[in-house]
Design a protein around this motif. Structure first.
Motif, PDB file in Angstrom:
ATOM      1  N   ALA A  14      18.446 -31.661 -13.816  1.00 53.71           N
ATOM      2  CA  ALA A  14      19.464 -31.275 -15.069  1.00 53.71           C
ATOM      3  C   ALA A  14      21.030 -31.379 -14.700  1.00 53.71           C
ATOM      4  O   ALA A  14      21.812 -31.698 -15.182  1.00 53.71           O
ATOM      5  CB  ALA A  14      19.237 -30.060 -15.547  1.00 53.71           C
ATOM      6  N   PHE A  15      21.139 -30.868 -13.362  1.00 53.15           N
ATOM      7  CA  PHE A  15      22.703 -30.616 -12.950  1.00 53.15           C
ATOM      8  C   PHE A  15      22.951 -32.117 -12.383  1.00 53.15           C
ATOM      9  O   PHE A  15      24.260 -32.458 -12.830  1.00 53.15           O
ATOM     10  CB  PHE A  15      22.737 -29.754 -11.515  1.00 53.15           C
ATOM     11  N   LEU A  16      21.994 -32.820 -11.688  1.00 53.41           N
ATOM     12  CA  LEU A  16      22.392 -34.107 -11.106  1.00 53.41           C
ATOM     13  C   LEU A  16      22.996 -35.203 -12.231  1.00 53.41           C
ATOM     14  O   LEU A  16      23.711 -35.773 -12.162  1.00 53.41           O
ATOM     15  CB  LEU A  16      21.510 -34.460 -10.153  1.00 53.41           C
ATOM     16  N   THR A  17      22.295 -35.120 -13.335  1.00 53.36           N
ATOM     17  CA  THR A  17      22.587 -35.892 -14.356  1.00 53.36           C
ATOM     18  C   THR A  17      23.746 -35.703 -15.010  1.00 53.36           C
ATOM     19  O   THR A  17      24.359 -36.827 -15.519  1.00 53.36           O
ATOM     20  CB  THR A  17      21.419 -35.926 -15.582  1.00 53.36           C
ATOM     21  N   ALA A  18      24.540 -34.890 -14.854  1.00 56.79           N
ATOM     22  CA  ALA A  18      25.824 -34.224 -15.507  1.00 56.79           C
ATOM     23  C   ALA A  18      26.817 -34.449 -14.403  1.00 56.79           C
ATOM     24  O   ALA A  18      28.120 -34.318 -14.753  1.00 56.79           O
ATOM     25  CB  ALA A  18      25.854 -33.189 -16.056  1.00 56.79           C
ATOM     26  N   LEU A  19      26.630 -35.007 -13.165  1.00 54.75           N
ATOM     27  CA  LEU A  19      27.481 -34.882 -12.228  1.00 54.75           C
ATOM     28  C   LEU A  19      27.947 -36.297 -11.894  1.00 54.75           C
ATOM     29  O   LEU A  19      27.210 -37.200 -11.829  1.00 54.75           O
ATOM     30  CB  LEU A  19      27.038 -34.127 -10.965  1.00 54.75           C
ATOM     31  N   PRO A  20      29.119 -36.278 -11.121  1.00 53.26           N
ATOM     32  CA  PRO A  20      29.596 -37.845 -10.834  1.00 53.26           C
ATOM     33  C   PRO A  20      28.831 -37.930  -9.377  1.00 53.26           C
ATOM     34  O   PRO A  20      28.349 -37.188  -8.734  1.00 53.26           O
ATOM     35  CB  PRO A  20      31.137 -37.689 -10.304  1.00 53.26           C
ATOM     36  N   ASP A  87      33.765 -22.170  -3.783  1.00 51.93           N
ATOM     37  CA  ASP A  87      34.973 -23.395  -3.604  1.00 51.93           C
ATOM     38  C   ASP A  87      34.714 -24.567  -4.401  1.00 51.93           C
ATOM     39  O   ASP A  87      35.484 -25.165  -4.751  1.00 51.93           O
ATOM     40  CB  ASP A  87      34.935 -23.709  -2.035  1.00 51.93           C
ATOM     41  N   LEU A  88      33.629 -24.791  -4.638  1.00 56.45           N
ATOM     42  CA  LEU A  88      33.036 -26.217  -5.130  1.00 56.45           C
ATOM     43  C   LEU A  88      32.009 -25.909  -6.201  1.00 56.45           C
ATOM     44  O   LEU A  88      30.841 -25.442  -5.750  1.00 56.45           O
ATOM     45  CB  LEU A  88      32.758 -27.247  -4.302  1.00 56.45           C
ATOM     46  N   LYS A  89      32.211 -26.030  -7.620  1.00 57.36           N
ATOM     47  CA  LYS A  89      31.174 -25.920  -8.569  1.00 57.36           C
ATOM     48  C   LYS A  89      30.305 -27.133  -8.556  1.00 57.36           C
ATOM     49  O   LYS A  89      30.902 -28.389  -8.879  1.00 57.36           O
ATOM     50  CB  LYS A  89      31.759 -25.510  -9.792  1.00 57.36           C
ATOM     51  N   ILE A  90      28.963 -27.087  -8.309  1.00 52.90           N
ATOM     52  CA  ILE A  90      28.088 -28.112  -8.293  1.00 52.90           C
ATOM     53  C   ILE A  90      27.615 -28.583  -9.711  1.00 52.90           C
ATOM     54  O   ILE A  90      27.449 -29.441 -10.180  1.00 52.90           O
ATOM     55  CB  ILE A  90      27.009 -27.785  -7.321  1.00 52.90           C
ATOM     56  N   GLY A  91      27.283 -27.389 -10.557  1.00 52.97           N
ATOM     57  CA  GLY A  91      26.702 -27.740 -11.813  1.00 52.97           C
ATOM     58  C   GLY A  91      26.075 -26.336 -12.489  1.00 52.97           C
ATOM     59  O   GLY A  91      26.145 -25.262 -11.926  1.00 52.97           O
ATOM     60  N   GLU A  92      25.444 -26.552 -13.652  1.00 51.57           N
ATOM     61  CA  GLU A  92      25.107 -25.386 -14.271  1.00 51.57           C
ATOM     62  C   GLU A  92      23.579 -25.602 -14.815  1.00 51.57           C
ATOM     63  O   GLU A  92      23.150 -26.889 -15.230  1.00 51.57           O
ATOM     64  CB  GLU A  92      25.898 -25.159 -15.676  1.00 51.57           C
ATOM     65  N   GLY A  93      22.881 -24.787 -15.104  1.00 47.92           N
ATOM     66  CA  GLY A  93      21.532 -24.867 -15.866  1.00 47.92           C
ATOM     67  C   GLY A  93      20.896 -23.501 -16.218  1.00 47.92           C
ATOM     68  O   GLY A  93      21.430 -22.659 -16.074  1.00 47.92           O
ATOM     69  N   MET A 101      22.331 -20.127 -14.804  1.00 45.22           N
ATOM     70  CA  MET A 101      22.654 -20.088 -13.416  1.00 45.22           C
ATOM     71  C   MET A 101      23.768 -21.345 -13.065  1.00 45.22           C
ATOM     72  O   MET A 101      23.660 -22.480 -13.629  1.00 45.22           O
ATOM     73  CB  MET A 101      21.265 -20.728 -12.411  1.00 45.22           C
ATOM     74  N   VAL A 102      24.538 -20.891 -12.139  1.00 46.19           N
ATOM     75  CA  VAL A 102      25.656 -21.816 -11.819  1.00 46.19           C
ATOM     76  C   VAL A 102      25.676 -21.951 -10.343  1.00 46.19           C
ATOM     77  O   VAL A 102      25.824 -21.046  -9.691  1.00 46.19           O
ATOM     78  CB  VAL A 102      27.014 -21.287 -12.242  1.00 46.19           C
ATOM     79  N   LEU A 128      24.136 -24.629  -0.880  1.00 47.48           N
ATOM     80  CA  LEU A 128      24.212 -24.131  -2.166  1.00 47.48           C
ATOM     81  C   LEU A 128      23.895 -22.799  -2.581  1.00 47.48           C
ATOM     82  O   LEU A 128      23.159 -22.126  -1.753  1.00 47.48           O
ATOM     83  CB  LEU A 128      23.694 -25.018  -3.180  1.00 47.48           C
ATOM     84  N   HIS A 129      24.576 -22.000  -3.326  1.00 44.69           N
ATOM     85  CA  HIS A 129      24.351 -20.685  -3.777  1.00 44.69           C
ATOM     86  C   HIS A 129      24.611 -20.472  -5.358  1.00 44.69           C
ATOM     87  O   HIS A 129      25.326 -21.416  -5.828  1.00 44.69           O
ATOM     88  CB  HIS A 129      25.177 -19.789  -2.980  1.00 44.69           C
ATOM     89  N   THR A 130      23.938 -19.464  -5.668  1.00 40.93           N
ATOM     90  CA  THR A 130      24.037 -18.998  -7.097  1.00 40.93           C
ATOM     91  C   THR A 130      23.819 -17.583  -7.319  1.00 40.93           C
ATOM     92  O   THR A 130      23.469 -16.802  -6.391  1.00 40.93           O
ATOM     93  CB  THR A 130      22.958 -19.831  -8.035  1.00 40.93           C
ATOM     94  N   ASP A 131      23.992 -17.024  -8.587  1.00 41.07           N
ATOM     95  CA  ASP A 131      23.646 -15.665  -8.659  1.00 41.07           C
ATOM     96  C   ASP A 131      22.161 -15.323  -8.890  1.00 41.07           C
ATOM     97  O   ASP A 131      21.598 -15.762 -10.019  1.00 41.07           O
ATOM     98  CB  ASP A 131      24.428 -15.237 -10.061  1.00 41.07           C
ATOM     99  N   TRP A 132      21.581 -14.650  -8.025  1.00 41.61           N
ATOM    100  CA  TRP A 132      20.102 -14.292  -8.296  1.00 41.61           C
ATOM    101  C   TRP A 132      19.856 -12.933  -8.586  1.00 41.61           C
ATOM    102  O   TRP A 132      18.835 -12.482  -8.370  1.00 41.61           O
ATOM    103  CB  TRP A 132      19.386 -14.637  -6.815  1.00 41.61           C
ATOM    104  N   SER A 133      20.905 -12.402  -9.298  1.00 39.57           N
ATOM    105  CA  SER A 133      20.872 -10.956  -9.565  1.00 39.57           C
ATOM    106  C   SER A 133      19.595 -10.562 -10.459  1.00 39.57           C
ATOM    107  O   SER A 133      19.105  -9.282 -10.264  1.00 39.57           O
ATOM    108  CB  SER A 133      22.068 -10.257 -10.333  1.00 39.57           C
ATOM    109  N   PHE A 134      19.137 -11.233 -11.210  1.00 37.55           N
ATOM    110  CA  PHE A 134      17.992 -11.112 -11.842  1.00 37.55           C
ATOM    111  C   PHE A 134      16.769 -11.195 -11.196  1.00 37.55           C
ATOM    112  O   PHE A 134      15.863 -10.152 -11.626  1.00 37.55           O
ATOM    113  CB  PHE A 134      18.005 -12.158 -13.052  1.00 37.55           C
ATOM    114  N   ILE A 135      16.765 -11.616 -10.219  1.00 36.72           N
ATOM    115  CA  ILE A 135      15.668 -11.710  -9.318  1.00 36.72           C
ATOM    116  C   ILE A 135      15.736 -10.326  -8.356  1.00 36.72           C
ATOM    117  O   ILE A 135      14.513  -9.551  -7.999  1.00 36.72           O
ATOM    118  CB  ILE A 135      15.252 -12.451  -8.243  1.00 36.72           C
TER     119      ILE A 135
END
Length: 314
Positions: A14-20, A87-93, A101-102, A128-135
């Motif tokens: 889902a991230f990759l389809t929205a990215l260049p 530094d670089l936002k890769i995508g959201e989902g 998750m971002v 890559l990294h994201t906010d896993w606080s819910f885990i």
């Protein structure tokens, strides 16, 4: 609250389809194969609600990593616990349990990732990294992130739930070394699978139940799940192959749901253990997810190079 059985990483496609294209390539796990400096090593693990947790450290900060074959990336880190630059936002989902998750990447490499004191990987780029606080809330406040397919695919690895170990054997050595871990006298089934999902992360086979077939995928991050059409549910129930049981609790939480058991599974002429404690839903397809509740009955040998999953009797 979320169901532990739904602890999926993210639908990365889902991230990759929205990215260049350039960003999609940056996010692809296939671009950064990782190998440890040891050809063979073993990682001990803890079991928590059927999930595999491994002691580790990222840049010296200790915690636990989840071993999840259904995660695309070699490492998918937790920026809520670890001081990582966005530094670089890769995508959201969203995670399968609904949390937003971002994905981010920092420009500087991760200096060290240590796994159970057995191996250390140095100067890792494009992690890559994201906010896993819910885990963190459900498992451990020291959650480092996950180890996924981008790392595992470099090895033939052997999961032993009883001994709580994962033994890794790199493919870049004599073929006799990885092959020697399989004792022919203990083979319960040899599954030739089709690699599906991003980068072939999800092994899929066709199993038989009586005179019917169902697609089954294997994933250590999924305790066990079953989706059936209404028609297939009725057929299997009438034949005694499907038993549905209402339950009130899941993994220590009050979480009413329907649990499914499938009896009489076969792969060709090879009979398999029944699949029990499956989360169940009615859907448009017939799909079986096999994870902890099934794999714990075997020692499983995962060979992505030859698209083969071997199930050994303990």
């Amino acid at each position: 609250m979320f169901l532990p059985t739904m602890l999926r990483a993210v639908a990365i496609s889902a991230f990759l389809t929205a990215l260049p294209v350039s960003a999609a390539e940056t996010a692809s796990p296939a671009t950064t194969p990782l190998l440890a400096d040891k050809a063979n090593f073993t990682l001990p693990f803890y079991l928590f609600n059927g999930h595999i947790l491994i002691d580790g450290a990222v840049n010296g900060r200790q915690g636990k990593l989840m071993f999840d074959t259904g995660t695309e990336f070699p490492f998918f880190l937790n920026n809520h616990y670890l001081p990582l630059a966005k530094d670089l936002k890769i995508g959201e989902g969203r995670a399968a349990s609904g949390q937003k998750m971002v994905l981010y990447k920092q420009q500087s490499p991760i200096k060290t990732i240590d796994l159970a004191g057995q191996i250390q990987l140095n100067n890792l780029t494009a992690v890559l990294h994201t906010d896993w606080s819910f885990i963190e809330q459900a498992y451990t406040p020291f959650f480092l992130g996950s180890i996924g397919h981008g790392f595992n695919r470099q090895y033939l690895f052997v999961i032993d739930y009883e001994a709580q170990t994962i033994a890794f054997h790199a493919f870049n050595q004599s073929k006799t070394q990885p092959a020697s871990v399989i004792d022919p006298a203990r083979v319960a089934a040899t599954l030739e699978f089709t690699p599906t999902g991003v980068d072939g992360k999800m092994p899929e086979v066709v199993l038989r139940i009586g005179n019917k077939t169902i697609k089954a995928s294997f994933d250590t991050g999924n305790l066990g799940s079953l989706e059936l059409t209404e028609a297939m549910k009725n057929e299997l129930t009438a034949g005694g192959e499907l038993i549905l049981t209402p339950r009130t609790y899941t993994c220590g939480q009050r979480e009413p749901h329907v649990s499914a058991s499938l009896n009489g599974l076969n792969y060709g002429p090879q009979a398999l253990q029944d699949a029990r404690n499956l989360t169940f839903k009615i859907g448009k397809t017939n799909q079986l997810g096999l994870g902890y509740h099934f794999l714990k009955n075997y020692i499983s040998v995962w060979d992505y190079q030859n698209s083969r999953l071997t199930l050994l009797r303990p």
